[in-house]
Design an enzyme around this catalytic site. Sequence first.
Site, PDB file in Angstrom:
ATOM      1  N   HIS A 143      -2.768  -4.864   5.197  1.00 55.13           N
ATOM      2  CA  HIS A 143      -2.728  -3.563   4.527  1.00 55.13           C
ATOM      3  C   HIS A 143      -4.084  -2.867   4.500  1.00 55.13           C
ATOM      4  CE1 HIS A 143       0.688  -5.866   2.762  1.00 55.13           C
ATOM      5  NE2 HIS A 143       1.305  -4.733   2.967  1.00 55.13           N
TER       6      HIS A 143
ATOM      7  N   HIS B 241       0.440   0.802  -4.059  1.00 55.39           N
ATOM      8  CA  HIS B 241       0.589  -0.031  -2.870  1.00 55.39           C
ATOM      9  C   HIS B 241      -0.784  -0.334  -2.280  1.00 55.39           C
ATOM     10  CE1 HIS B 241       1.782  -1.289   1.193  1.00 55.39           C
ATOM     11  NE2 HIS B 241       2.947  -1.581   0.655  1.00 55.39           N
TER      12      HIS B 241
ATOM     13  N   GLU C 289      -1.848  -0.713   0.746  1.00 57.07           N
ATOM     14  CA  GLU C 289      -2.211   0.140   1.881  1.00 57.07           C
ATOM     15  C   GLU C 289      -2.779   1.467   1.396  1.00 57.07           C
ATOM     16  OE1 GLU C 289      -0.049   3.225   4.803  1.00 57.07           O
ATOM     17  OE2 GLU C 289       0.917   1.263   4.761  1.00 57.07           O
TER      18      GLU C 289
END
Length: 284
Positions: free
Chosen positions: A75, A125, A127
């Site tokens: 990620h 998240h 990422e």
Amino acid sequence: MQVKLARKRGFCFGVEDAIELAERALDDHRDGKLIALGPVIHNRQVVERLETAGLNQSGQLDQVSDGTTVLIRSHGAPPETFVEAETKQLPLVDATCVLVKRAQNIVRQLHEEGYQVVMIGDAEHPEVKGVIGYAPKVIVVDREEDLDAVLPRRGKLGVVAQTTHAPEHVGQMIGAIASRPFRELKVVNTLCLEVVRRQEAAVELCSEVDVMFVLGGLHSANTRELARLCKEEGMRTFHLETWEQFEPGMAAGCTVAGVTAGASTPDDIIQEFAKNLEAFTPSP
């Protein structure tokens, strides 16, 4: 029971590359001086296998001892992580997906061109947390109702998206952004085509089956998105990690089952699930 597999499912090249890099790093660091800054991918079974092989995936950079090699997860990570590792003279193995790396570079470039960067994605998240570090004050949005409160009026906006998001959702968000007052709007497509293909294949399969099983990590964004899209098709859908979570009632009254899997799901899990499901006789 008849089982149909989605034509596109399971591991993508970014995940395969990350696992290969992690396994190679383990072979090169049998002394134990290797640590990953979080789970390499979002799949519990793969994470546990790597941990059994000796990879600590709960590392915090400020706690890493001298001489330890640091593995960057698929990620990615914000630029400060790389700077700190270099300052501490810690060797790096960068397993960032090439498409996430591309999104990071685009965010930096948009900022350098004078755009206020807007990212469509889940702010929590990993990422997204990594990508937004490549420009100051990136605005993260994922719901239309939030736009009025956060978007600058008559600004010069540069828009990107979390790589695992569905094109339909991103398109809706871009349309909503475009309806606000702005001076200039530049949109760069950062969606992962491999994820999009899996989404298209899952939706396609929904028209051929009575129930859908979506396999993958419960924390995997792209797997959750597959399940959401199937449910939007009106399909009875279950998001499971492995066959052990299957319950007979899930397939009651069904004759044809569809199986798909997120981009972090190993093929052996998919094949085991399909084989067991084929041998299963559902109740009426």
